[in-house]
Design a protein around this motif. Sequence first.
Motif, PDB file in Angstrom:
ATOM      1  N   LEU A 145     -15.188 -79.857 -64.792  1.00  0.00           N
ATOM      2  CA  LEU A 145     -14.432 -80.381 -64.083  1.00  0.00           C
ATOM      3  C   LEU A 145     -13.060 -80.397 -64.616  1.00  0.00           C
ATOM      4  CD1 LEU A 145     -16.699 -83.566 -63.165  1.00  0.00           C
ATOM      5  CD2 LEU A 145     -16.324 -81.522 -61.731  1.00  0.00           C
ATOM      6  N   ARG A 146     -12.926 -80.402 -65.941  1.00  0.00           N
ATOM      7  CA  ARG A 146     -11.619 -80.511 -66.454  1.00  0.00           C
ATOM      8  C   ARG A 146     -10.788 -79.188 -66.360  1.00  0.00           C
ATOM      9  NH1 ARG A 146      -9.597 -79.466 -71.347  1.00  0.00           N
ATOM     10  NH2 ARG A 146     -11.942 -79.495 -72.269  1.00  0.00           N
ATOM     11  N   LEU A 147     -11.586 -78.289 -66.632  1.00  0.00           N
ATOM     12  CA  LEU A 147     -10.909 -76.932 -66.335  1.00  0.00           C
ATOM     13  C   LEU A 147     -10.822 -76.247 -65.058  1.00  0.00           C
ATOM     14  CD1 LEU A 147     -12.882 -75.041 -69.800  1.00  0.00           C
ATOM     15  CD2 LEU A 147     -10.398 -75.792 -69.347  1.00  0.00           C
ATOM     16  N   LYS A 167     -20.539 -80.879 -68.586  1.00  0.00           N
ATOM     17  CA  LYS A 167     -20.159 -81.124 -66.965  1.00  0.00           C
ATOM     18  C   LYS A 167     -18.594 -81.628 -67.086  1.00  0.00           C
ATOM     19  CE  LYS A 167     -24.773 -82.094 -65.543  1.00  0.00           C
ATOM     20  NZ  LYS A 167     -25.554 -83.196 -65.433  1.00  0.00           N
ATOM     21  N   ILE A 168     -18.206 -82.454 -67.878  1.00  0.00           N
ATOM     22  CA  ILE A 168     -16.830 -82.993 -67.920  1.00  0.00           C
ATOM     23  C   ILE A 168     -15.737 -81.538 -68.276  1.00  0.00           C
ATOM     24  CG2 ILE A 168     -15.111 -84.313 -69.218  1.00  0.00           C
ATOM     25  CD1 ILE A 168     -17.244 -86.499 -69.373  1.00  0.00           C
ATOM     26  N   SER A 169     -16.074 -80.842 -69.189  1.00  0.00           N
ATOM     27  CA  SER A 169     -15.433 -79.593 -69.500  1.00  0.00           C
ATOM     28  C   SER A 169     -15.364 -78.645 -68.119  1.00  0.00           C
ATOM     29  CB  SER A 169     -16.195 -78.769 -70.613  1.00  0.00           C
ATOM     30  OG  SER A 169     -16.053 -79.786 -71.905  1.00  0.00           O
ATOM     31  N   HIS A 206     -20.893 -83.472 -71.768  1.00  0.00           N
ATOM     32  CA  HIS A 206     -19.640 -82.813 -72.252  1.00  0.00           C
ATOM     33  C   HIS A 206     -19.629 -81.646 -71.649  1.00  0.00           C
ATOM     34  CE1 HIS A 206     -16.894 -81.484 -75.094  1.00  0.00           C
ATOM     35  NE2 HIS A 206     -17.328 -80.389 -75.367  1.00  0.00           N
ATOM     36  N   THR A 211     -10.785 -70.613 -66.231  1.00  0.00           N
ATOM     37  CA  THR A 211      -9.519 -70.793 -66.305  1.00  0.00           C
ATOM     38  C   THR A 211      -8.688 -69.755 -66.118  1.00  0.00           C
ATOM     39  OG1 THR A 211     -10.180 -71.931 -68.433  1.00  0.00           O
ATOM     40  CG2 THR A 211      -8.000 -71.068 -68.768  1.00  0.00           C
ATOM     41  N   TYR A 234     -13.565 -76.364 -62.139  1.00  0.00           N
ATOM     42  CA  TYR A 234     -14.841 -76.583 -61.098  1.00  0.00           C
ATOM     43  C   TYR A 234     -14.590 -77.813 -60.423  1.00  0.00           C
ATOM     44  CZ  TYR A 234     -16.677 -72.468 -63.449  1.00  0.00           C
ATOM     45  OH  TYR A 234     -16.900 -71.148 -63.798  1.00  0.00           O
ATOM     46  N   ASP A 235     -15.039 -77.940 -59.180  1.00  0.00           N
ATOM     47  CA  ASP A 235     -14.927 -78.884 -58.442  1.00  0.00           C
ATOM     48  C   ASP A 235     -16.437 -79.701 -58.294  1.00  0.00           C
ATOM     49  OD1 ASP A 235     -12.345 -78.383 -57.042  1.00  0.00           O
ATOM     50  OD2 ASP A 235     -13.351 -76.619 -56.383  1.00  0.00           O
ATOM     51  N   ARG A 253      -8.195 -69.887 -62.004  1.00  0.00           N
ATOM     52  CA  ARG A 253      -7.089 -70.969 -61.454  1.00  0.00           C
ATOM     53  C   ARG A 253      -5.805 -70.578 -61.819  1.00  0.00           C
ATOM     54  NH1 ARG A 253      -9.713 -73.567 -57.512  1.00  0.00           N
ATOM     55  NH2 ARG A 253     -11.561 -74.918 -58.219  1.00  0.00           N
TER      56      ARG A 253
END
Length: 345
Positions: free
Chosen positions: A113-115, A109-111, A107, A84, A117-118, A87
Amino acid sequence: MTDRPLRRRSDLEPHDPLALRALVVDDDENYRFFLATLVGRFGFGVTNAADGQQALEIIEANPPFDLLIVDYEMPRINGLDLITQVRAEDRYADVHAVMITAREDIHTKISALRLGYDDFMTKSDSEVAVVAKLSAARRLVRRQRRLDNTVRELYGLATRDELTSLYNRRFFFNETDRMLADGRIVNLVLFDLDDFKAINDTFGHPAGDRILRDIGSMFMTRTRRDDLVARYGGDEFIMLVADLAPGEVAAIATRISIEISANEWTFDAAAFAVNMTAGIACSSLLQDANIAQLLSIADRDLYKNKWLRKHPDLDPTLYEYDTTRDALVVEFMRGHNIVRRTRES
């Protein structure tokens, strides 16, 4: 401000500009060593950090990394908080980042990617799976590097004078306008080659072009990195020197004029030098200065100095400036769409 295209060889970083650089962040020393070894095999120069706080300190103190591999669970700053903060920096907006986690839940993994990470890897992945991830990461990083270089080259072409490789007028005017709007002290130095038309008439335009190219190179080596130099017209050049007193600017203008005038060219067995005259304008001597004012003042000073050179025995107060040139300067600026600050005058 938009990053400027490279101006001088010294603008390059001292390290190999083509080398890929990776930062591996994990509090598990053994796994960190394992990852760093694999990443190094893919041609990356690897830097290690034991936790998120140390990683931020390394990121702050170094040129941008091409690849970040970050553990999720770490002391002080975890992987989600780290990405965070990373970026939020413009220079890390597009860096390829991979998160390492011991968790398998969707959950997490989604967090990640959302924050920001690629991609992600789990610590239970086999070495073959990790190698496959690193191979894909290297391919993406190299693709981004090629894209960045292409964009920078195109930007350079759009802001450069084709003959001299100095900045073009549009870029110069935009930068000057921006600095004036920011309240900076802006000093303009206008340089003109004396009797340059005679060189083109006598030796041809290829000879004149060679001289202009050579002088462009001289400006690159005789000015500071932060000085902005552009080709103003056919045989005129202009330089922006920020945050200096008028006396210092006058000394710089005199030095550059003398150094360039001291050079000699040879064409058709004829050797000759090209004299250069300068005129300066300083925003610190004006109230609410704009570009048109500075250009007019520099132009007046330039032609006064030319007149004094040709008439060294006459009283300087006899010099009369062709005031129609002031209107031409304003029209010139409007033709380049630099009218925002001019309209305020």
